[in-house]
Write an enzyme that holds these catalytic residues in place. Structure first.
Site, PDB file in Angstrom:
ATOM      1  N   GLU A  75      -3.563  -9.736   4.083  1.00  0.00           N
ATOM      2  CA  GLU A  75      -2.845  -9.428   5.435  1.00  0.00           C
ATOM      3  C   GLU A  75      -1.823  -9.749   5.189  1.00  0.00           C
ATOM      4  O   GLU A  75      -0.762 -11.095   4.720  1.00  0.00           O
ATOM      5  CB  GLU A  75      -3.106  -9.821   6.459  1.00  0.00           C
ATOM      6  N   GLY A  79     -11.466  -0.883   1.421  1.00  0.00           N
ATOM      7  CA  GLY A  79     -10.666  -0.729   0.389  1.00  0.00           C
ATOM      8  C   GLY A  79     -10.379   0.825  -0.123  1.00  0.00           C
ATOM      9  O   GLY A  79     -10.650   1.823   0.152  1.00  0.00           O
ATOM     10  N   LYS A  90      -6.912  -0.983  10.199  1.00  0.00           N
ATOM     11  CA  LYS A  90      -8.502  -1.431  11.233  1.00  0.00           C
ATOM     12  C   LYS A  90      -8.284  -2.240  12.365  1.00  0.00           C
ATOM     13  O   LYS A  90      -8.578  -1.954  13.008  1.00  0.00           O
ATOM     14  CB  LYS A  90      -8.977  -2.029  10.234  1.00  0.00           C
ATOM     15  N   GLY A 106      -6.264  -4.996  -2.352  1.00  0.00           N
ATOM     16  CA  GLY A 106      -4.943  -4.707  -3.012  1.00  0.00           C
ATOM     17  C   GLY A 106      -4.585  -2.631  -3.328  1.00  0.00           C
ATOM     18  O   GLY A 106      -5.091  -2.299  -2.805  1.00  0.00           O
ATOM     19  N   VAL A 126       1.033  -1.245  -0.579  1.00  0.00           N
ATOM     20  CA  VAL A 126       0.138  -0.101  -0.181  1.00  0.00           C
ATOM     21  C   VAL A 126       0.446   1.497   0.006  1.00  0.00           C
ATOM     22  O   VAL A 126       0.734   2.466  -0.852  1.00  0.00           O
ATOM     23  CB  VAL A 126      -1.177  -0.232   1.127  1.00  0.00           C
ATOM     24  N   LYS A 182     -12.866  -4.715  10.816  1.00  0.00           N
ATOM     25  CA  LYS A 182     -13.887  -3.597   9.551  1.00  0.00           C
ATOM     26  C   LYS A 182     -15.262  -2.923  10.129  1.00  0.00           C
ATOM     27  O   LYS A 182     -15.823  -2.015  10.248  1.00  0.00           O
ATOM     28  CB  LYS A 182     -13.083  -3.488   8.176  1.00  0.00           C
ATOM     29  N   ILE A 219     -13.538   1.325  -1.450  1.00  0.00           N
ATOM     30  CA  ILE A 219     -14.851   2.305  -1.275  1.00  0.00           C
ATOM     31  C   ILE A 219     -15.429   3.595  -0.077  1.00  0.00           C
ATOM     32  O   ILE A 219     -14.760   2.716   0.634  1.00  0.00           O
ATOM     33  CB  ILE A 219     -15.717   1.264  -1.408  1.00  0.00           C
ATOM     34  N   GLU A 272     -10.115   6.233   6.160  1.00  0.00           N
ATOM     35  CA  GLU A 272     -11.133   5.618   5.293  1.00  0.00           C
ATOM     36  C   GLU A 272     -10.436   4.031   4.865  1.00  0.00           C
ATOM     37  O   GLU A 272     -11.201   3.348   4.450  1.00  0.00           O
ATOM     38  CB  GLU A 272     -10.965   6.976   3.373  1.00  0.00           C
ATOM     39  N   ASP A 300     -10.305 -10.007  10.379  1.00  0.00           N
ATOM     40  CA  ASP A 300      -9.974  -8.184   9.517  1.00  0.00           C
ATOM     41  C   ASP A 300     -11.397  -8.208   9.221  1.00  0.00           C
ATOM     42  O   ASP A 300     -11.212  -6.855   9.917  1.00  0.00           O
ATOM     43  CB  ASP A 300      -8.973  -9.333   8.060  1.00  0.00           C
TER      44      ASP A 300
HETATM   45  N1  HSE Z   1      -6.694  -7.829   3.779  1.00  0.00           N
HETATM   46  C1  HSE Z   1      -7.684  -6.845   3.638  1.00  0.00           C
HETATM   47  C2  HSE Z   1      -8.426  -8.221   2.716  1.00  0.00           C
HETATM   48  C3  HSE Z   1      -7.007  -6.214   2.704  1.00  0.00           C
HETATM   49  O1  HSE Z   1      -7.924  -8.566   1.618  1.00  0.00           O
HETATM   50  O2  HSE Z   1      -9.423  -6.975   2.677  1.00  0.00           O
HETATM   51  C4  HSE Z   1      -7.891  -4.998   2.886  1.00  0.00           C
HETATM   52  O3  HSE Z   1      -8.082  -4.251   4.185  1.00  0.00           O
END
Ligand code: HSE
Length: 436
Positions: A189, A133, A104, A301, A15, A204, A135, A128, A200
């Protein structure tokens, strides 16, 4: 022309490199649109040798303190990930720097400390990129949807899991083949366990639900099941019934409580969420005034996530995020704790796959146990086993029942001598119907 806006970038991974690419390649566009120029004063990485290519263009080093204390730096961009980022972020906030982060895990665990700290020091946190990602869902929840009471928010919020499920469903790939591709494509990740075990998504969901429902949602409030225990047979049987299996994060009002959960879910092919494939994410939400809103886009991504990071850099530099952050009472640390619906009180439809011995009477035993716990069936089908012919997969679809009743019935069913392995239990989502 004013002085450039100084940036310290903490993290030089997938990123971070995307952020550098946008800032350098789109420099003219950003300047035309905002009247601002940006200067990356520091790139902080873990290993300078491994990032030698960046040293040609940037001030590359490993010293976060030097980066965050540089008086030229106005915005500290954290894309290192992980809970270890708390210390440099703390340091940056205390040095009066605005924060932009994609982290996150950290915000879900420590947001109720970091957000008030930033407010106290008169700086802001742009986040954000932490959810879904590219959005702009945080922007929507903190601005465009502010006038709405949100009643439900359901999302595909992990690109890795959605990619794996799509590859298994459409390409017949195995779970491990699909996971290894997701890693190569930069979706997963650093430790993909967090993707596939659902954490994950839960992190979020905690962030999104806190904003949407104006209460403090923590990861521990959320019931979590990942896709790591999902079996290919269930993907196939669900497809035969007309459903896709998606890892959903669900937050919905039930009376004055919130039902909060992340689990593999059967979504009927007539619903928009069922058609969200690959690393795409989607968030489907219902607001009392706006009705149904559906957000769709690339959820993982390099460039989609970098797009969200750079949007926050612009938002901070233009004063939009600092203003919103200072004025609104919507952030963790200033909210009442969520009133969480106990998971056993969840009401849902269920998909059950019972592995039964092929002997007379077994069907009757299963339906008796379900009936005893007030569970009514909407469909039963016996499948052919591809491996062990003495074991018959029986797929049962129920009408709405409570989780507590289902678990009590499954305990009895799985204790029967004729049941050969634990029953698979998946929930079927009923997407709320828009009010008339
Ligand atoms: N590892 C996370 C996913 C990356 O696959 O959504 C984006 O937060």
């Amino acid at each position: 022309m004013n002085e450039p806006v100084g940036i310290a970038l903490l993290g030089s991974g997938v990123v971070g490199r995307g952020v550098l690419a946008i800032l350098s390649e789109q420099q003219d566009l950003l300047e035309r649109r905002t009247g601002l120029r940006f200067e990356v004063c520091h790139v902080v990485c873990r290993d300078v040798n491994k990032n030698a290519d960046l040293a040609k263009t940037y001030n590359l080093h490993t010293d976060t303190t030097r980066a965050v204390s540089d008086p030229r730096v106005k915005i500290v961009v954290e894309v290192m990930g992980g809970l270890g980022a708390e210390s440099p972020i703390n340091e940056a906030i205390r040095s009066g720097k605005h924060i932009v982060t994609a982290n996150k895990a950290l915000l879900a665990a420590r947001g109720n400390h970091l957000f008030p700290l930033a407010k106290k020091h008169g700086v802001s946190i742009g986040f954000e990129a932490s959810c879904a990602g590219g959005i702009p869902i945080i922007d929507a929840l903190t601005r465009g949807l502010l006038s709405n009471r949100i009643d439900s928010l359901t999302g595909i919020i992990n690109g890795t899991c959605n990619y794996i499920l799509t590859q298994m469903t459409e390409k017949g790939q195995t779970y491990s083949q699909a996971l290894s591709e997701a890693q190569k494509l930069g979706y997963a990740e650093a430790d993909p366990t967090l993707d596939v075990n659902g954490r994950d998504s839960a992190q979020k969901l905690a962030i999104l639900a806190s904003l949407a429902f104006n209460c403090q949602v923590n990861e521990r409030d959320i019931h979590i099941t990942g896709i790591d225990t999902l079996q290919a047979d269930d993907i196939r049987f669900a497809e035969e019934l007309g459903y896709a299996i998606k890892l959903l994060g669900i937050a919905e009002r039930v009376g004055d409580s919130l039902s909060l959960r992340v689990h593999p879910t059967l979504v009927h092919h007539g619903e928009l969420l069922a058609d969200v494939n690959g690393a795409f994410n989607a968030i489907s939400l219902y607001g009392h005034a706006i009705g149904h809103q559906f957000f769709y886009g690339r959820g993982a991504g390099q460039m989609p996530t970098a797009s969200a990071v750079v949007a926050d850099i612009l938002g901070v530099a233009l004063g939009i995020i600092p203003h919103t952050f200072a004025r609104l009472n919507i952030y963790p640390g200033q909210l009442e704790p969520a009133r969480v619906l106990p998971f056993e009180q969840l009401r849902s439809r269920y998909y059950l796959r019972v592995s039964a011995a092929d002997v007379p009477g077994v069907f009757a035993d299963i339906t008796a146990a379900l009936g005893k716990h007030h569970i009514s069936l909407s469909g039963v089908s016996q499948k052919e086993s591809e491996e062990d012919v003495s074991v018959v997969p029986v797929v049962v679809v129920t009408h709405r029942a409570t989780e507590g009743d289902i678990q009590a019935a499954l305990k009895e069913i799985d204790a029967l001598a004729t049941i050969k392995s634990p029953t698979v239990c998946l929930r079927i989502v009923d997407v709320p119907k828009e009010f008339a």
